[in-house]
Design an enzyme around this catalytic site. Sequence first.
Site, PDB file in Angstrom:
ATOM      1  N   TRP A 101      26.357 -55.734 -40.721  1.00 38.91           N
ATOM      2  CA  TRP A 101      24.852 -55.104 -40.570  1.00 38.91           C
ATOM      3  C   TRP A 101      23.958 -55.908 -40.093  1.00 38.91           C
ATOM      4  O   TRP A 101      23.241 -55.764 -39.402  1.00 38.91           O
ATOM      5  CB  TRP A 101      24.296 -54.101 -41.848  1.00 38.91           C
ATOM      6  CG  TRP A 101      25.065 -53.190 -42.254  1.00 38.91           C
ATOM      7  CD1 TRP A 101      25.857 -53.047 -43.345  1.00 38.91           C
ATOM      8  CD2 TRP A 101      25.431 -52.061 -41.589  1.00 38.91           C
ATOM      9  NE1 TRP A 101      26.655 -51.840 -43.431  1.00 38.91           N
ATOM     10  CE2 TRP A 101      26.637 -50.993 -42.198  1.00 38.91           C
ATOM     11  CE3 TRP A 101      25.456 -51.544 -40.264  1.00 38.91           C
ATOM     12  CZ2 TRP A 101      27.116 -49.916 -41.771  1.00 38.91           C
ATOM     13  CZ3 TRP A 101      26.053 -50.124 -39.566  1.00 38.91           C
ATOM     14  CH2 TRP A 101      26.733 -49.546 -40.512  1.00 38.91           C
ATOM     15  N   ASP A 168      16.675 -55.290 -44.413  1.00 37.70           N
ATOM     16  CA  ASP A 168      17.203 -54.115 -44.277  1.00 37.70           C
ATOM     17  C   ASP A 168      17.900 -53.869 -45.820  1.00 37.70           C
ATOM     18  O   ASP A 168      18.687 -54.542 -46.308  1.00 37.70           O
ATOM     19  CB  ASP A 168      18.564 -54.436 -43.374  1.00 37.70           C
ATOM     20  CG  ASP A 168      19.354 -53.223 -43.450  1.00 37.70           C
ATOM     21  OD1 ASP A 168      19.293 -52.050 -44.200  1.00 37.70           O
ATOM     22  OD2 ASP A 168      20.389 -53.351 -42.671  1.00 37.70           O
ATOM     23  N   LYS A 192      22.230 -43.982 -48.459  1.00 38.74           N
ATOM     24  CA  LYS A 192      22.936 -44.820 -49.416  1.00 38.74           C
ATOM     25  C   LYS A 192      22.190 -44.734 -50.840  1.00 38.74           C
ATOM     26  O   LYS A 192      23.111 -44.084 -51.979  1.00 38.74           O
ATOM     27  CB  LYS A 192      23.017 -46.380 -49.284  1.00 38.74           C
ATOM     28  CG  LYS A 192      23.372 -46.668 -47.837  1.00 38.74           C
ATOM     29  CD  LYS A 192      24.651 -46.338 -47.446  1.00 38.74           C
ATOM     30  CE  LYS A 192      25.261 -46.685 -46.034  1.00 38.74           C
ATOM     31  NZ  LYS A 192      24.554 -47.653 -45.115  1.00 38.74           N
TER      32      LYS A 192
HETATM   33  C1  LIG Z   1      24.712 -48.033 -43.743  1.00 37.37           C
HETATM   34  C2  LIG Z   1      24.119 -49.055 -43.185  1.00 37.37           C
HETATM   35  C3  LIG Z   1      23.200 -49.357 -42.151  1.00 37.37           C
HETATM   36  C4  LIG Z   1      23.668 -48.458 -41.157  1.00 37.37           C
HETATM   37  O1  LIG Z   1      22.508 -47.099 -41.417  1.00 37.37           O
HETATM   38  P1  LIG Z   1      22.423 -45.966 -40.466  1.00 37.37           P
HETATM   39  O2  LIG Z   1      21.290 -45.257 -41.072  1.00 37.37           O
HETATM   40  O3  LIG Z   1      23.629 -45.042 -40.200  1.00 37.37           O
HETATM   41  O4  LIG Z   1      22.184 -46.544 -39.021  1.00 37.37           O
HETATM   42  C5  LIG Z   1      22.524 -50.451 -41.957  1.00 37.37           C
HETATM   43  N1  LIG Z   1      22.359 -51.449 -42.971  1.00 37.37           N
HETATM   44  C6  LIG Z   1      22.932 -51.202 -44.102  1.00 37.37           C
HETATM   45  C7  LIG Z   1      22.726 -52.481 -45.217  1.00 37.37           C
HETATM   46  C8  LIG Z   1      23.814 -50.247 -44.565  1.00 37.37           C
HETATM   47  O5  LIG Z   1      24.644 -50.035 -45.457  1.00 37.37           O
END
Ligand SMILES: *Cc1c(COP(=O)(O)O)cnc(C)c1O
Length: 355
Positions: A101, A168, A192
């Site tokens: 990511w 993030d 998540k």
């Molecule tokens: C799942 C995830 C993403 C991607 O998320 P989307 O909402 O599918 O774009 C980005 N960063 C992390 C840390 C993730 O676990």
Amino acid sequence: MKPHNFSAGPSILPEMVFKQAAAAIENFADTGLSILEVSHRGPQFVEVMHRAQTCVKELLGLTDDFDVMFLTGGASTQFFMTAMNLLGSDQIGYYINTGTWSKKAIKEARAFGNIVELASSEEANFNYIPKPNPIPGNGQFLHITSNNTIFGTQYHKWPETKMPIICDASSDIFSRPMPIDKFGCIYAGAQKNMGPAGTTLVILRKDMLGKTDRAIPTMLDYQTHIDKDSAFNTPPVFPIYVSLLVMEWIKEQGGLGMMQEKNEMKAKILYDAIDASSLFEGTAEQEDRSLMNVTFVCKDPDLTSRFLDVCTEEKISGLKGHRSVGGFRASIYNAMPQTSIQHLVDVMKEFERKS
Ligand SMILES: *Cc1c(COP(=O)(O)O)cnc(C)c1O
């Protein structure tokens, strides 16, 4: 009986939230109408939006220096939206590369400024969090991924820097308190640890804006969504509503301090079992192990698929590891009950005894 859900995302939510969400699909806020059929500009949903923003502020202890947005496009859209809105084309954005990511965030940001990858753990298949020291101070921000969903690593000590951190936090938002003055922006896809797929939480410190005068399409401009309270266009009403229910559940549980305590306790049960086992081993460096995504493998790879079969029989769902690590990944987010983790540990022990 319902399977024990260790899926990485979309993922487990509190049982009570499923019931409340189901009820709102039938009859939302005593309107006699479904939440799926009422206007996002009606008083009932406007109240939901305000409560959701207030809950985020209360849980994280945000001051009025921050705006809270519920957007669409996933965390993946924030990979470029952050740089597009917050970085001038001649300014530096520092990034720490801790996995898939982070890498995507770096790639997307390159279109908008001078992007410097400050450190990376790619040479070790991202099994640790690199800790560059000192961190240069001449950038607009430092971007990190607080929890690496795929590789099972997590920041337990935040980087020491005077630059605002862009984080993030998709897979560990609301799993613990955060020292909020270190952050300029926190974003998280809901699916998540916060709610269902379909909305992305963006928390932005007001002074982060205004560093670039590039032309930004209306829908990709943070200012648009701040000015219109995340309702410039139709927001994802149901994911926002369910996220609110999850946040209210967290508050009832005692808030983020209590979440952290429970998450530490839950993760310890599983890591202790992995460390005590002669058959399984963890993939992440001990000090950087994630409390949310526990990655481990069978020392003998031939046993991997056999253990997954046993898991299926034992109603353990979603344990297969991401292909870039292999083995297993137990995602044990806020809503994961300790009893499910104990069940997994019991099944692991029994499998080892029989092997
Ligand atoms: C799942 C995830 C993403 C991607 O998320 P989307 O909402 O599918 O774009 C980005 N960063 C992390 C840390 C993730 O676990």
